[in-house]
Design an enzyme around this catalytic site. Structure first.
Site: not given
Length: 266
Positions: A49, A74, A88, A153, A179
Site C-alpha cells: 500500500h 512486505r 536478491d 486477513e 482487512d
C-alpha cells in the site's frame, strides 16, 4: 574476506522474545533510517500500500543496515518472480499478504527456496543477498538466512489458520485486523468484538501450532489486549500516520480554523 549473514527475524523472535515495531510506508530512506534508530525492534517496509519499487526498497534496506532493528519487507503479492527480486535485493524477512490456504502457503515456501526444494531462480553472483558471492555457501544455506511470514486477513484464512500454521517453512503468521474486518462485513471496525474474537481465535490456534504470531494494532488498548493474549510481534504505528497526526496537531495548536477532528491512523 567471507561475510556473514545478518540475524533473521525468526532468530530474533526465538532469542529475544516479543518484538515491537512500526510500518515504514513513506518510501523514504531518510525516514526509514530515522525510524531504525528509534529503539523499536523491527520495521515493516511496505510495498503493498506504499510507493515502493525495487530501487526504493534497496535504498531503505541499505539505510537501516547497521542499526539494531530487523527490517521485514512486505511485497504487494506472493508472485514468485517478485519474491525472487526481493530476495536478491537482500530482503531476508518477508511478510506476504492475503494468504488464505495452506496450499498458498506451501507455494510461497517453494518460491523462497532454491531447487530441489523450491523454484527460486539462481542469481547469487549478481545479487546483494549473497553480497555478490562473498557469503560462503550462500546457495546451499540460503533458506536458513530467511524468515517467511504469511498474513491472515480474511474469513477464509481464519477458517484455515491451523492448517496454514502447520505448513513447514512458514516461520510465523501475522494477523491483519483491518482487512479481516472488511472480509467480515465490518469495514473500518477492526476493534469490533467479532473481529477481536476472530483475532484472538487465530492467536490461540497459531500458538498451539508452535509458531510465532503477530498482529497490527495501532490503538494502545488493543495492542495491550493482544499482548496479554500472547502475541510474539506487533506493529503499533506508521511513519506516515505519525506525520499526518503530528502535523494536524501542530496546525490545530496555532491555526484556529484548522480541522481538529480526530482521525483514525489505521
Amino acid at each position: 574476506m567471507p561475510l556473514r549473514v545478518e540475524e533473521t527475524f525468526a532468530a530474533r523472535l526465538a532469542a529475544r522474545g516479543r518484538q515491537t515495531g512500526m510500518w515504514v510506508c513513506s518510501g523514504s530512506p531518510l525516514v526509514a533510517e530515522i525510524c531504525a534508530g528509534s529503539g523499536l525492534d523491527w520495521l515493516l517496509i511496505d510495498a503493498e500500500h506504499s510507493p515502493n519499487g525495487l530501487e526504493s526498497l534497496l535504498a531503505q534496506l541499505q539505510a537501516v543496515h547497521g542499526y539494531p532493528v530487523a527490517p521485514v519487507v512486505r511485497p504487494p503479492s506472493g508472485d514468485p518472480v517478485l519474491l525472487k527480486q526481493y530476495l536478491d535485493l537482500g530482503a531476508q524477512n518477508l511478510l506476504i499478504p492475503m494468504v488464505d490456504t495452506p496450499e498458498q502457503a506451501a507455494d510461497l515456501v517453494r518460491a523462497v527456496r532454491y531447487p530441489p526444494h523450491g523454484i527460486r531462480g539462481v542469481g547469487s553472483a549478481l545479487a546483494r543477498a549473497s553480497r555478490w558471492n562473498r557469503i560462503d555457501g550462500y546457495l546451499h544455506n540460503a533458506e536458513d538466512t530467511l524468515t517467511l511470514l504469511v498474513q491472515i486477513e480474511t474469513v477464509a484464512a481464519v477458517e484455515n489458520v491451523a492448517a496454514i500454521a502447520d505448513v513447514d517453512g512458514v516461520d510465523g503468521l501475522f494477523i491483519g485486523p483491518s482487512d479481516l474486518a472488511a472480509s467480515m462485513g465490518l469495514l473500518g471496525q477492526q476493534d469490533h468484538p467479532d473481529v477481536v474474537a476472530a483475532v484472538e481465535h487465530c492467536i490461540r490456534e497459531i500458538k498451539a501450532a508452535g509458531k510465532p504470531v503477530g498482529v497490527n494494532a495501532f490503538a494502545e488498548a488493543t495492542a495491550r489486549r493482544y499482548i496479554a493474549a500472547g502475541v510474539d510481534f506487533l506493529l503499533v504505528g506508521a511513519d506516515v500516520a505519525l506525520l499526518a497526526r503530528g502535523s494536524e496537531a501542530l496546525a490545530a495548536t496555532y491555526i484556529s480554523s484548522a480541522d481538529d477532528d480526530a482521525r483514525a491512523s489505521y
